[in-house]
Design a protein around this motif. Structure first.
Motif, mmCIF file in Angstrom:
data_model
loop_
_atom_site.group_PDB
_atom_site.id
_atom_site.type_symbol
_atom_site.label_atom_id
_atom_site.label_comp_id
_atom_site.label_asym_id
_atom_site.label_seq_id
_atom_site.Cartn_x
_atom_site.Cartn_y
_atom_site.Cartn_z
ATOM 1 N N LEU A 64 36.216 47.820 48.553
ATOM 2 C CA LEU A 64 34.989 47.258 47.956
ATOM 3 C C LEU A 64 34.908 47.549 46.459
ATOM 4 O O LEU A 64 34.497 46.698 45.665
ATOM 5 C CB LEU A 64 33.755 47.818 48.667
ATOM 6 C CG LEU A 64 33.486 47.302 50.083
ATOM 7 C CD1 LEU A 64 32.304 48.017 50.700
ATOM 8 C CD2 LEU A 64 33.237 45.784 50.068
ATOM 9 N N GLN A 65 35.325 48.791 46.083
ATOM 10 C CA GLN A 65 35.292 49.124 44.642
ATOM 11 C C GLN A 65 36.249 48.240 43.849
ATOM 12 O O GLN A 65 35.930 47.791 42.748
ATOM 13 C CB GLN A 65 35.640 50.600 44.456
ATOM 14 C CG GLN A 65 34.510 51.537 44.862
ATOM 15 C CD GLN A 65 34.903 52.991 44.752
ATOM 16 O OE1 GLN A 65 36.085 53.349 44.886
ATOM 17 N NE2 GLN A 65 33.928 53.863 44.527
ATOM 18 N N ASN A 66 37.428 47.985 44.413
ATOM 19 C CA ASN A 66 38.389 47.114 43.726
ATOM 20 C C ASN A 66 37.849 45.688 43.588
ATOM 21 O O ASN A 66 37.951 45.055 42.537
ATOM 22 C CB ASN A 66 39.716 47.105 44.478
ATOM 23 C CG ASN A 66 40.446 48.426 44.370
ATOM 24 O OD1 ASN A 66 40.196 49.202 43.433
ATOM 25 N ND2 ASN A 66 41.333 48.712 45.312
ATOM 26 N N GLU A 67 37.274 45.167 44.704
ATOM 27 C CA GLU A 67 36.729 43.801 44.658
ATOM 28 C C GLU A 67 35.562 43.711 43.670
ATOM 29 O O GLU A 67 35.449 42.749 42.902
ATOM 30 C CB GLU A 67 36.260 43.372 46.056
ATOM 31 C CG GLU A 67 37.357 43.263 47.090
ATOM 32 C CD GLU A 67 38.256 42.060 46.860
ATOM 33 O OE1 GLU A 67 37.899 41.202 46.047
ATOM 34 O OE2 GLU A 67 39.329 41.975 47.498
ATOM 35 N N MET A 68 34.678 44.714 43.703
ATOM 36 C CA MET A 68 33.532 44.729 42.793
ATOM 37 C C MET A 68 33.995 44.853 41.347
ATOM 38 O O MET A 68 33.464 44.194 40.440
ATOM 39 C CB MET A 68 32.586 45.870 43.148
ATOM 40 C CG MET A 68 31.334 45.942 42.250
ATOM 41 S SD MET A 68 30.217 44.528 42.456
ATOM 42 C CE MET A 68 29.398 45.014 43.974
#
Length: 961
Positions: A64-68
């Protein structure tokens, strides 16, 4: 083993041998790998997870951190791109408009006057629109004068250098500073009111480019807020197409809770507040996400129901803000099965590292074996290659060049903006390019094998086609213009070139035609020609076209013998009052109706033109012996027709014509001479009281020449310091003391004094009165400040203000004069005529109230000769009434003058206004005025206008404190 050495057999031999070895080694490798995998406990893979639930949570959080992070980087890029995109769009529009203006200027600078050329450029660019009609062009000159402002035409013609935004930026100065660089172009940034957004200002960016021929700047601007909204819409479209894994997605809210995008609700419900969503669980979840945003963002784990699934599944979300746009961005996903598998396999791999090492060792050994084998056969290849002749290399090179040329030709064929059609020797179509389809509307598949005659419009003659085919037969080429028809049936003009392609035996193999659509170019030329030769408002020919027609008639007359004709110039009397008081929209209605009436009166063979703002012209052709009487009769009919009432909405308007007439060849044998003489006759008609017609005469020309000399001198008088002020004292009729003076302009031209009655009306007519009036005001204030500093007691100085000066800019002029000289506003009196005050009563009241706040007093000059409206005397903040000398001359004997003067004095007394009688020349007049309560008088009985030194002496003698 024998190794083949020929070029064809060797590659096959090597390929087969290497393939056998590779297959054997790979089979061994795969067998070992499968044996290893079979030893692994399947139950461990499927049921055990060495990483644990915390490990899976960490993997999901990391995803999620990478996508965000990727999305935040994209939003940062888009935010920064909005202003750059806006600048590029504005620059493209201004550069295109600047080029268009340059083209028009270069084309018509030798045929149009400067004012006509300026009007052509302004009206052409006025209609320029972009950004769905919201964008427009503006023009200013380098002195800060607004030339074109389509969003607020009322500001055109006004100096806007002092306009500021809510942050103190001088807008016009920023615009002009943007072009003060070697490129003559640049961007300006300021704030201004956005349409339909009330009184709040928004950031605006403009691109401006200097237009040297007119000393203009041409620019265009738009609001950054609008650009940001357009970029935000693009970003939301991109977000809507993005997924996280198979079932994850993004949701976007603004900080107030409005839904900008959500995969959970329908698109039609977007932009509503989350509390209005039908799904209660969604509303509760969004409330929780907003609380996390307010705390700085972070992760949230919650249960959610997938579509079609009755059991809830744990879901993880990451909340982050995007501050530049005030967005709350939510990224969510389920713990993905692929991640669980990945975790299991990674966990299981560590016990079997030894197996992997063994497999790797075998692989390396195989590779070494293959290298040795390949090296052996490489020697055989080198031997074979040494035996190949250089012919093969040359052939390959020639083939590469031919292939490259074919690729280039194919690229040109497909991407050319010109249509291309290839036919065979029988003139049947064998190929077309995409541009052919775009221009004609026919797809390639529908035209292959057909004769191109289906494109014919039928407008070309058989002789035209015979000449075309003859040129192809003799010269192998033809080019020219041809009218063809599209699939939709539209006839358009083509610019076409046809070439013949022959084979080695000189036989025709193909005909190749290239063509382009010239319709838009022809239409643009026609529009430019119309703009250059016709008036856009009335549709009548303009001055340039009329001038050409007069020249044609003169040339025709010289060929056929001297045939007479007459040229009539028609001016609408006092039309400016309609524009100033009722607005240009009403003025345009009047001009259109006048044009219709003129066309209805003349014959089809005669020409009617609009040659100026309120000026028209008629070229009248009749038999030689009737030219004089025909012109007179037509003028009579014109005066009767044009004087009839004109109706606009609820208004009934009346205008009268003044007509000047010149005859060919009696008054001149060139178009320029006839135009000049007709203008002279028109001016003479106005001098005769308007609403009449006058034929040109030599005496008029002499008078006009004298007037032109005076006008030329008047234009240079300020620069040469030929003006000076004289001061006529004002005397109190109560105690005889000097109560002030009136500043009167004088002009010493060519060694003699010019009467103000001769040059003031001319200055108003030619537009010089504003500059002269400003000088008078500044000079009077300067002299008054000097007297005060020197101790000369002068209670007030009165300055005349022309009707042309009485507008909003007068306030700025008075303010500058008082601030620059230090002269108190309480000692300044502005004298205004009734006519000037009545043009726009609302504006008049606003200006007078502002002057009153500045302490400046106002005197109503020449009272009794104009409207003399008592209602407006009560409404307007006026301090003094000046009784016109026309009523003073007959005192005390003329009963009418006595009655009028007594009435004016009585009204003034009841309204509390000070009265000033002007033009007092006798003791009897002074006595009558004193007896009837007049306050102040001026005139030759008391004193002629004096120089400043002479007035100082008079003031000191009168003991004015």
């Amino acid at each position: 083993m024998t190794v083949p050495t020929d070029l064809v057999s060797l590659p096959k031999y090597l390929t087969s041998r290497v393939t056998v070895f590779v297959m054997v080694i790979l089979a061994c490798f795969v067998g070992m790998f499968i044996a290893t995998i079979l030893r692994i406990n399947q139950a461990t893979i499927l049921n055990e997870n060495p990483l644990g639930s915390s490990g899976l949570l960490a993997i999901t959080q990391n995803r999620l951190q990478n996508e965000m992070g990727s999305l935040q980087d994209y939003l940062v890029y888009m935010h920064g791109q909005s202003e750059q995109d806006l600048k590029e769009q504005l620059q493209a529009q201004v550069v295109q408009a600047h080029g268009h203006a340059t083209y028009l200027y270069n084309r018509f600078q030798d045929t149009l006057s400067q004012s006509e050329l300026q009007s052509l450029l302004v009206e052409t660019l006025r209609r320029w629109r972009f950004k769905q009609g919201r964008g427009y062009l503006f023009i200013d000159d380098m002195q800060g004068l607004c030339i074109l402002l389509p969003s607020n035409p009322s500001l055109e013609g006004m100096l806007l250098k002092d306009n500021q935004d809510d942050q103190g930026t001088f807008i016009m100065r920023a615009i002009l500073d943007a072009v003060k660089n070697p490129e003559g172009a640049g961007f300006a940034r300021y704030r201004w009111y956005m349409p339909y957004h009330g009184s709040q200002m928004y950031d605006k960016v403009s691109y401006i480019k200097y237009f040297e021929p007119m000393d203009w700047v041409i620019g265009a601007g738009d609001y950054l807020e609008v650009a940001q909204q357009e970029i935000q819409a693009k970003a939301l479209q991109r977000i809507a197409s993005m997924n996280i894994g198979q079932r994850g997605a993004f949701t976007v809210l603004d900080k107030a809770g409005h839904i900008l995008h959500s995969p959970t609700i329908e698109a039609s419900a977007e932009r509503q507040h989350y509390t209005q969503a039908e799904n209660l669980a969604f509303r509760s979840l969004m409330r929780e996400m907003l609380l996390i945003s307010q705390k700085g963002g972070g992760f949230s784990e919650y249960d959610w129901f997938e579509n079609g699934n009755d059991e809830s599944i744990t879901k993880l979300a990451l909340v982050q803000d995007f501050e530049p746009w005030g967005w709350v961005v939510i990224a969510d996903m389920y713990p993905d099965e692929d991640q669980i598998e990945q975790a299991g396999w990674l966990a299981l791999s560590s016990p079997y590292v030894s197996y992997i090492k063994q497999i790797s060792g075998v692989t390396i050994a195989v590779i070494i074996l293959l290298v040795g084998l390949v090296w052996r056969y490489r020697l055989a290849l080198i031997k074979l290659q040494q035996g190949i002749s250089s012919h093969a290399s040359d052939a390959q090179l020639a083939f590469s060049r031919t292939r490259q040329e074919l690729d280039i030709a194919a690229c040109v064929f497909d991407t050319s903006r010109e249509g291309i059609m290839v036919t065979d020797a029988d003139n049947l179509i064998v190929a077309t390019n995409p541009a052919f389809t775009k221009i004609t509307g026919y797809e390639q598949s529908s035209v292959l094998g057909k004769n191109p005659r289906f494109l014919s419009s039928g407008q070309q003659t058989s002789e035209f086609y015979r000449a075309l085919w003859s040129s192809l037969a003799v010269f192998d080429q033809w080019q020219g213009e041809i009218w063809n028809r599209t699939k939709q049936g539209d006839i358009y003009l083509q610019q076409m070139a046809i070439s013949v392609f022959r084979d080695d035996q000189k036989r025709i193999k193909n005909y190749i035609a290239t063509f382009s659509d010239r319709s838009e170019h022809v239409l643009a030329e026609q529009q430019l020609k119309y703009l250059a030769e016709y008036d856009d408002l009335t549709g009548l020919p303009n001055r340039r076209l009329l001038h050409d027609r007069v020249k044609q008639y003169i040339d025709l007359s010289e060929q056929r013998g001297m045939q007479k004709f007459s040229l009539l110039f028609i001016d609408l009397d006092r039309f400016k009052n309609i524009n100033d008081s009722l607005g240009h929209n009403v003025g345009d209605v009047v001009l259109k109706q006048i044009a219709e009436r003129l066309n209805s009166i003349v014959r089809d063979v005669d020409s009617v033109a609009r040659i100026g703002g309120d000026e028209f012209a008629i070229l009248l052709t009749v038999r030689r012996e009737e030219v004089l009487s025909a012109a007179a009769n037509l003028s009579e009919r014109l005066m009767k027709s044009l004087s009839a009432p004109i109706y606009s909405d609820d208004l009934e308007l009346t205008v009268t014509p003044s007509i000047g007439i010149t005859l060919f060849p009696d008054d001149g044998n060139t178009a320029d001479t006839l135009f000049r003489n007709a203008d002279t006759a028109l001016y003479h008609a106005k001098e005769q009281g308007r609403n009449n017609y006058q034929f040109y005469s030599v005496e008029m020309n002499e008078k006009a020449s004298s007037r032109l000399r005076v006008e030329h001198g008047l234009r240079q008088a300020l620069e040469h310091q030929e003006f000076f002020l004289a001061y006529q004292p004002l005397y109190s009729l109560i105690d005889g003391r000097v109560t002030g003076c009136e500043a009167l302009i004088r002009w010493k031209h060519e060694g003699k004094l010019m009467p103000p009655a001769e040059f003031i009306p001319l200055a108003e007519e030619v537009g010089l009165i504003n500059g002269i009036g400003d000088w008078v005001l500044h000079e009077a204030c300067r002299q008054g400040a000097y007297w005060r500093e020197a101790g000369v007691g002068i209670p007030c100085i009165a300055v005349n203000v022309s009707g042309a000066q009485f507008k909003e800019s007068l306030l700025a002029t008075v303010t500058r004069a008082l601030e620059k000289t230090g002269f108190p506003g309480e000692n300044l009196v502005l004298e205004l005529t009734e006519t000037a005050l009545m043009l726009d009563t609302t504006k008049t009241e606003r200006i007078l109230l502002t002057l009153q706040k500045m302490g400046v007093r106002v005197a109503l000059d020449d009272f009794g000769t104009g409207y003399s409206s008592l209602a407006y005397l009560k409404r307007f903040p006026i301090d003094k009434l000046k009784i016109d000398r026309a009523f003073i001359d007959g005192l005390p004997h003329d009963s009418d003058d006595k009655a009028i003067t007594a009435s004016i004095l009585d009204v003034s007394r009841h309204l509390g206004l000070e009265t000033v009688a002007e033009g007092v020349e006798t003791q009897e007049q002074a006595a009558y005025l004193t007896a009837h309560g007049c306050d102040v008088a001026q005139g030759y009985f008391y004193s002629y206008p004096l120089s400043p030194d002479e007035l100082e002496t008079v003031i000191s003698k009168s003991n004015v404190i």
